[in-house]
Design a protein around this motif. Sequence first.
Motif, PDB file in Angstrom:
ATOM      1  N   ASN A  57      14.463  -4.873  -5.899  1.00  0.00           N
ATOM      2  CA  ASN A  57      13.305  -4.661  -6.518  1.00  0.00           C
ATOM      3  C   ASN A  57      13.502  -3.058  -6.765  1.00  0.00           C
ATOM      4  OD1 ASN A  57      10.721  -3.696  -7.009  1.00  0.00           O
ATOM      5  ND2 ASN A  57       9.866  -5.516  -5.975  1.00  0.00           N
ATOM      6  N   TYR A  59      11.608  -1.175  -8.932  1.00  0.00           N
ATOM      7  CA  TYR A  59      10.402  -0.399  -9.104  1.00  0.00           C
ATOM      8  C   TYR A  59      10.052   0.057  -7.714  1.00  0.00           C
ATOM      9  CZ  TYR A  59      10.409  -1.644 -13.966  1.00  0.00           C
ATOM     10  OH  TYR A  59      10.667  -1.658 -15.275  1.00  0.00           O
ATOM     11  N   LYS A  60      10.132  -0.801  -6.546  1.00  0.00           N
ATOM     12  CA  LYS A  60       9.786  -0.511  -5.199  1.00  0.00           C
ATOM     13  C   LYS A  60      10.541   0.631  -4.969  1.00  0.00           C
ATOM     14  CE  LYS A  60       9.132  -2.302  -0.572  1.00  0.00           C
ATOM     15  NZ  LYS A  60       9.659  -3.488   0.284  1.00  0.00           N
ATOM     16  N   ARG A  63       9.334   3.808  -6.714  1.00  0.00           N
ATOM     17  CA  ARG A  63       8.338   4.616  -6.300  1.00  0.00           C
ATOM     18  C   ARG A  63       8.599   5.098  -4.776  1.00  0.00           C
ATOM     19  NH1 ARG A  63       6.215  -0.606  -7.076  1.00  0.00           N
ATOM     20  NH2 ARG A  63       6.151  -1.273  -5.069  1.00  0.00           N
ATOM     21  N   ARG A  67       8.154   9.022  -4.098  1.00  0.00           N
ATOM     22  CA  ARG A  67       7.149   9.475  -3.142  1.00  0.00           C
ATOM     23  C   ARG A  67       7.812  10.384  -2.245  1.00  0.00           C
ATOM     24  NH1 ARG A  67       6.495   4.622  -1.570  1.00  0.00           N
ATOM     25  NH2 ARG A  67       4.567   4.189  -2.535  1.00  0.00           N
ATOM     26  N   SER A  87       2.820  -1.434 -14.874  1.00  0.00           N
ATOM     27  CA  SER A  87       1.959  -1.622 -13.689  1.00  0.00           C
ATOM     28  C   SER A  87       2.613  -1.507 -12.262  1.00  0.00           C
ATOM     29  CB  SER A  87       1.360  -3.275 -14.039  1.00  0.00           C
ATOM     30  OG  SER A  87       2.379  -3.933 -13.649  1.00  0.00           O
ATOM     31  N   GLU A  88       3.933  -1.844 -12.424  1.00  0.00           N
ATOM     32  CA  GLU A  88       4.779  -1.577 -11.154  1.00  0.00           C
ATOM     33  C   GLU A  88       4.904  -0.271 -10.654  1.00  0.00           C
ATOM     34  OE1 GLU A  88       6.163  -3.961  -8.729  1.00  0.00           O
ATOM     35  OE2 GLU A  88       4.668  -5.044  -9.718  1.00  0.00           O
ATOM     36  N   SER A  90       3.292   2.320 -11.716  1.00  0.00           N
ATOM     37  CA  SER A  90       1.779   2.935 -11.551  1.00  0.00           C
ATOM     38  C   SER A  90       1.009   2.706 -10.214  1.00  0.00           C
ATOM     39  CB  SER A  90       0.926   2.832 -12.758  1.00  0.00           C
ATOM     40  OG  SER A  90       0.474   1.461 -12.966  1.00  0.00           O
ATOM     41  N   LYS A  91       1.814   1.812  -9.443  1.00  0.00           N
ATOM     42  CA  LYS A  91       1.244   1.463  -7.973  1.00  0.00           C
ATOM     43  C   LYS A  91       1.387   2.786  -7.377  1.00  0.00           C
ATOM     44  CE  LYS A  91       2.202  -3.429  -7.759  1.00  0.00           C
ATOM     45  NZ  LYS A  91       3.083  -4.456  -7.072  1.00  0.00           N
ATOM     46  N   LEU A  92       2.327   3.600  -7.738  1.00  0.00           N
ATOM     47  CA  LEU A  92       2.442   4.966  -7.164  1.00  0.00           C
ATOM     48  C   LEU A  92       1.382   6.003  -7.943  1.00  0.00           C
ATOM     49  CD1 LEU A  92       3.839   7.104  -5.182  1.00  0.00           C
ATOM     50  CD2 LEU A  92       5.453   7.228  -6.900  1.00  0.00           C
ATOM     51  N   ARG A  93       0.562   6.455  -7.338  1.00  0.00           N
ATOM     52  CA  ARG A  93      -0.570   7.140  -7.864  1.00  0.00           C
ATOM     53  C   ARG A  93      -0.321   8.671  -8.085  1.00  0.00           C
ATOM     54  NH1 ARG A  93      -4.772   3.944  -9.324  1.00  0.00           N
ATOM     55  NH2 ARG A  93      -5.022   2.133  -8.076  1.00  0.00           N
TER      56      ARG A  93
END
Length: 337
Positions: A57, A59-60, A63, A67, A87-88, A90-93
């Motif tokens: 994955n 995008y995971k 992120r 992070r 959207s994947e 921006s799960k990281l804010r």
Amino acid sequence: MNYILKNENAVYYECGFSCDNELFIAFNNERYFITDARYTTEAKEQIKNAEVVEARNLYKAAREIIRKSGVKRIYYDPNDFSCADFSELSKLRIDWRKSVHLSWKKRVIKSEEEIALIKRSVELNAEAFDVFVKKLQECEGWSEKRLHFEAIAYLSRFGEYNLSFDPIFAIDENAAKPHALPSEKRLEKGDLVLFDAGIKYKRYCSDRTRTAFYGEGIQFGKEQRFSNPKIQKAYDVVQKAQERAIEAARSGMRAKDLDKVAREIIDKSEFKGAFVHSLGHGVGLDIHEMPFINARNEQILEDGMVFTIEPGIYIPGEFGIRIEDMVVLRNGRAEVL
């Protein structure tokens, strides 16, 4: 600048390798190329300036890298990411900042190494034109579709090179469509032929258009003689517009002002309004990139920029004419590649 890329050519520019499933992240002094197990071996062999990260994955994994870095702001090009992709991400804010054409802006001034690669691509393309035009001598009665197929074979040297884009081979009224699709129309003596094609050399593109008269023979030189007086007048106007634009191109001028040089010549002729596209576009890893030479672009032209100069006249239902060459700005002026 901290940024994330997905576009293949943008990623290739950063690290010398790309594939169809990748993300590239750059921040501080760290650079990461994220891909899946199909590509990691090749990526590790070819990438020297980034850490290769294997992930199922992407995008995971991206992120998690961001992070851990503690970075709070990253730039991205909204043209490169679908809504689902973003959207994947921006799960990281964090602060995701749009930067339209992020990579094109970095690549708009070509290095001497890049210019040399582009020049070689242009030379190979011109050689392919010369070989293909000899083939055309014996192609009377062949359809545009068949000639389009032959063009691909000859330009690619039967598979040795990739093409910059799907070539355009258009006859008479079909040439009035700037991006004509091949039809069943057959090549006959007395026809006008418009041929637009390019090849890639080490991923760098070339782009060239010639319009020619098909009589007892055919040649792709710029001096052409047509049996139809209206076509000859239009051809002479296009040739004049292209020559004047090449002569007028200067570092420091606005792109829109260079477009105006050619457009005014055409609009002062009986063919006013028949030049329906921009004067040119940048060429590099992408066949269309910055700078865009059109009537709206305020961008200042600079040394090291590579772009096409390709005025045209298009009369629907009758004919189309375009003459195109690639130039690089050097020492303030245009050098035809």
